[in-house]
Design a protein around this motif. Structure first.
Motif, mmCIF file in Angstrom:
data_model
loop_
_atom_site.group_PDB
_atom_site.id
_atom_site.type_symbol
_atom_site.label_atom_id
_atom_site.label_comp_id
_atom_site.label_asym_id
_atom_site.label_seq_id
_atom_site.Cartn_x
_atom_site.Cartn_y
_atom_site.Cartn_z
ATOM 1 N N ARG A 35 -8.641 2.550 -3.061
ATOM 2 C CA ARG A 35 -8.396 2.451 -1.618
ATOM 3 C C ARG A 35 -9.593 1.852 -0.903
ATOM 4 O O ARG A 35 -9.462 0.924 -0.096
ATOM 5 C CB ARG A 35 -8.081 3.828 -1.039
ATOM 6 C CG ARG A 35 -7.878 3.829 0.460
ATOM 7 C CD ARG A 35 -7.509 5.197 0.982
ATOM 8 N NE ARG A 35 -8.428 6.245 0.605
ATOM 9 C CZ ARG A 35 -9.540 6.556 1.281
ATOM 10 N NH1 ARG A 35 -9.872 5.902 2.366
ATOM 11 N NH2 ARG A 35 -10.326 7.534 0.866
ATOM 12 N N TRP A 59 -2.066 6.136 -2.973
ATOM 13 C CA TRP A 59 -3.307 5.718 -3.614
ATOM 14 C C TRP A 59 -3.602 6.551 -4.847
ATOM 15 O O TRP A 59 -4.323 6.101 -5.737
ATOM 16 C CB TRP A 59 -4.465 5.797 -2.623
ATOM 17 C CG TRP A 59 -4.359 4.766 -1.546
ATOM 18 C CD1 TRP A 59 -4.006 4.989 -0.249
ATOM 19 C CD2 TRP A 59 -4.562 3.362 -1.663
ATOM 20 N NE1 TRP A 59 -3.989 3.805 0.441
ATOM 21 C CE2 TRP A 59 -4.321 2.788 -0.398
ATOM 22 C CE3 TRP A 59 -4.916 2.520 -2.717
ATOM 23 C CZ2 TRP A 59 -4.451 1.427 -0.154
ATOM 24 C CZ3 TRP A 59 -5.036 1.166 -2.471
ATOM 25 C CH2 TRP A 59 -4.805 0.632 -1.203
ATOM 26 N N GLU A 70 0.864 -1.185 0.000
ATOM 27 C CA GLU A 70 0.000 0.000 0.000
ATOM 28 C C GLU A 70 0.894 1.227 0.000
ATOM 29 O O GLU A 70 1.742 1.359 0.857
ATOM 30 C CB GLU A 70 -0.893 0.013 1.234
ATOM 31 C CG GLU A 70 -1.872 -1.137 1.295
ATOM 32 C CD GLU A 70 -2.705 -1.092 2.557
ATOM 33 O OE1 GLU A 70 -2.958 0.008 3.073
ATOM 34 O OE2 GLU A 70 -3.079 -2.169 3.029
#
Length: 88
Positions: free
Chosen positions: A54, A37, A34
């Motif tokens: 996301r 985004w 991650e």
């Protein structure tokens, strides 16, 4: 002054996610983790907004998201905590 818009919203796909899109997103996050985004959709080859990616990841695709009915023990814990803490 506010933040710049996350995307142009022109040419982006909206609506239901396909299995192919889910697989692209999951594979990209498995490989790169991650991160940003905002840049993820372009890097992963998705025609979606970063916010959409996301939310899809956090609410549906993560491995630790539990699906299905809750157990009797979980229900008892919820009731006990609600009786103790209320709606906080």
């Amino acid at each position: 002054m506010g933040r710049a818009p996350c995307c142009d919203k022109v040419g982006l796909k909206r609506g239901r996610w396909t299995a192919e899109e889910d697989e692209k997103l999951a594979n990209y996050i498995a490989e790169h983790g991650e991160g940003s985004w905002r840049s993820l959709p372009k890097n992963a080859g998705l025609l979606r907004c970063g916010k959409s990616c996301r939310l899809r990841w956090i609410n549906y695709l993560r491995a630790d998201v539990k699906r299905g009915n809750i157990s009797k023990e979980e229900e008892d814990v919820i009731i006990k905590l609600h009786a103790t803490l209320g709606n906080r």
